[in-house]
Design a protein around this motif. Structure first.
Motif, short mmCIF file in Angstrom:
data_model
loop_
_atom_site.label_atom_id
_atom_site.label_comp_id
_atom_site.label_asym_id
_atom_site.label_seq_id
_atom_site.Cartn_x
_atom_site.Cartn_y
_atom_site.Cartn_z
N TYR A 59 7.94 16.72 1.35
CA TYR A 59 6.70 16.78 2.10
C TYR A 59 6.52 15.55 2.98
CZ TYR A 59 5.42 20.57 -1.04
OH TYR A 59 5.40 21.76 -1.74
N CYS A 60 6.23 15.80 4.24
CA CYS A 60 5.91 14.72 5.15
C CYS A 60 4.46 14.29 4.94
CB CYS A 60 6.11 15.22 6.58
SG CYS A 60 5.69 14.04 7.86
N ALA A 61 4.21 13.00 5.12
CA ALA A 61 2.86 12.46 4.94
C ALA A 61 2.57 11.44 6.03
CB ALA A 61 2.72 11.82 3.57
N ALA A 62 1.30 11.25 6.34
CA ALA A 62 0.94 10.32 7.41
C ALA A 62 -0.43 9.71 7.16
CB ALA A 62 0.94 11.04 8.76
N GLY A 63 -0.63 8.55 7.81
CA GLY A 63 -1.91 7.86 7.69
C GLY A 63 -2.15 7.36 6.28
N GLY A 64 -3.41 7.07 5.96
CA GLY A 64 -3.77 6.65 4.63
C GLY A 64 -3.60 5.16 4.42
N LEU A 65 -3.25 4.77 3.17
CA LEU A 65 -3.19 3.36 2.78
C LEU A 65 -1.87 3.04 2.12
CD1 LEU A 65 -6.74 2.91 1.19
CD2 LEU A 65 -5.99 2.08 3.42
N LEU A 66 -1.38 1.82 2.41
CA LEU A 66 -0.22 1.29 1.70
C LEU A 66 -0.66 -0.02 1.06
CD1 LEU A 66 2.77 1.36 0.98
CD2 LEU A 66 3.26 0.19 3.14
N LEU A 67 -0.85 -0.02 -0.25
CA LEU A 67 -1.29 -1.20 -0.98
C LEU A 67 -0.22 -1.56 -1.98
CD1 LEU A 67 -5.02 -0.21 -1.65
CD2 LEU A 67 -4.13 -1.77 0.09
N GLY A 68 0.49 -2.67 -1.70
CA GLY A 68 1.61 -3.05 -2.56
C GLY A 68 2.65 -1.95 -2.56
N PRO A 69 3.00 -1.44 -3.73
CA PRO A 69 4.02 -0.40 -3.79
C PRO A 69 3.47 1.02 -3.67
CG PRO A 69 3.47 -1.09 -5.99
CD PRO A 69 2.63 -1.94 -5.06
N THR A 70 2.17 1.14 -3.53
CA THR A 70 1.53 2.46 -3.60
C THR A 70 1.11 2.96 -2.23
OG1 THR A 70 0.69 1.95 -5.80
CG2 THR A 70 -0.30 3.81 -4.66
N TYR A 71 1.63 4.14 -1.87
CA TYR A 71 1.26 4.78 -0.62
C TYR A 71 0.41 5.99 -0.91
CZ TYR A 71 1.73 7.44 3.72
OH TYR A 71 1.47 8.15 4.86
N THR A 72 -0.78 6.01 -0.33
CA THR A 72 -1.69 7.13 -0.49
C THR A 72 -1.93 7.74 0.89
OG1 THR A 72 -2.76 6.00 -2.33
CG2 THR A 72 -3.92 7.87 -1.36
N PRO A 73 -1.30 8.87 1.20
CA PRO A 73 -1.44 9.45 2.53
C PRO A 73 -2.81 10.07 2.78
CG PRO A 73 0.55 10.24 1.40
CD PRO A 73 -0.32 9.57 0.38
N ALA A 74 -3.13 10.19 4.06
CA ALA A 74 -4.35 10.89 4.46
C ALA A 74 -4.05 12.33 4.88
CB ALA A 74 -5.02 10.16 5.61
N PHE A 75 -2.83 12.55 5.36
CA PHE A 75 -2.46 13.87 5.86
C PHE A 75 -1.13 14.30 5.26
CE2 PHE A 75 -5.79 13.79 8.93
CZ PHE A 75 -5.86 12.49 9.39
N TRP A 76 -1.03 15.63 5.03
CA TRP A 76 0.18 16.19 4.44
C TRP A 76 0.69 17.31 5.33
CZ3 TRP A 76 2.48 14.16 0.17
CH2 TRP A 76 1.71 13.33 -0.66
N GLY A 77 2.03 17.42 5.41
CA GLY A 77 2.64 18.54 6.07
C GLY A 77 3.11 19.56 5.06
N GLN A 78 3.66 20.65 5.56
CA GLN A 78 4.24 21.64 4.66
C GLN A 78 5.59 21.12 4.20
OE1 GLN A 78 5.11 21.60 7.69
NE2 GLN A 78 7.16 22.44 7.82
N GLY A 79 6.10 21.61 3.13
CA GLY A 79 7.36 21.14 2.60
C GLY A 79 8.56 21.74 3.31
N THR A 80 9.65 20.99 3.30
CA THR A 80 10.93 21.52 3.73
C THR A 80 11.86 21.43 2.53
OG1 THR A 80 12.68 21.41 5.40
CG2 THR A 80 11.75 19.31 4.70
N GLN A 81 12.52 22.52 2.20
CA GLN A 81 13.29 22.62 0.97
C GLN A 81 14.67 22.01 1.12
OE1 GLN A 81 12.26 23.73 -2.05
NE2 GLN A 81 14.25 23.22 -2.93
N VAL A 82 15.01 21.16 0.18
CA VAL A 82 16.36 20.61 0.08
C VAL A 82 16.94 21.08 -1.24
CG1 VAL A 82 17.73 18.52 -0.16
CG2 VAL A 82 15.86 18.59 1.50
N THR A 83 18.08 21.75 -1.18
CA THR A 83 18.75 22.24 -2.37
C THR A 83 20.17 21.69 -2.38
OG1 THR A 83 17.44 24.27 -2.33
CG2 THR A 83 19.43 24.26 -3.69
N VAL A 84 20.51 21.01 -3.48
CA VAL A 84 21.82 20.39 -3.60
C VAL A 84 22.57 21.07 -4.73
CG1 VAL A 84 23.08 18.23 -3.86
CG2 VAL A 84 20.79 18.22 -2.82
N SER A 85 23.69 21.65 -4.42
CA SER A 85 24.50 22.32 -5.43
C SER A 85 25.57 21.37 -5.95
CB SER A 85 25.15 23.57 -4.85
OG SER A 85 26.03 23.22 -3.80
N SER A 86 25.92 21.57 -7.21
CA SER A 86 26.92 20.68 -7.83
C SER A 86 28.32 21.20 -7.61
CB SER A 86 26.63 20.56 -9.31
OG SER A 86 26.64 21.82 -9.93
#
Length: 120
Positions: free
Chosen positions: A93-120
């Protein structure tokens, strides 16, 4: 702000994918853009975030394999995923805006997901 992610797919372990996410609906530069992922049955997990000045934070589970970059004028963020493992299988999921405090990112906006599938 609307976020449109692309670039997901089905790959084999060890291969790479480059995810992209373009923001629209604003004429201003978005300072923070990043990525989260969520695998089936698991909580959403922080992957990476970058700022307009190039500061980056990478999640521990992907550090050394994934990198993030941003095209500031185009409000587009990229996630280069290398040496993919089956454990990286998730909706990213893509995310944008929001706050970055230390190691914590809290987005304000979310996009739809793009699926990643990794086969062994």
């Amino acid at each position: 702000v609307q976020l449109q992610a692309s670039g997901g797919g089905l790959v084999q372990a060890g291969e790479s994918l480059r995810l992209s996410c373009a923001a629209s609906g604003t004429s201003e530069m978005i300072a923070l853009m990043g990525w989260y992922r969520q695998a089936p049955g698991k909580e959403r997990e922080f992957v990476a975030v970058t700022t307009s000045d190039g500061t980056m934070k990478i999640g521990d589970s992907v550090k050394g394999r994934f990198t993030i970059s941003k095209d500031n004028p185009k409000n587009t963020v990229f996630l280069q995923t290398n040496s993919l493992e089956p454990e990286d299988t998730a909706a990213y999921y893509c995310a944008a805006g929001g706050l970055l405090l230390g190691p914590t990112y809290t987005p304000a906006f979310w996009g739809q997901g793009t699926q990643v599938t990794v086969s062994s």
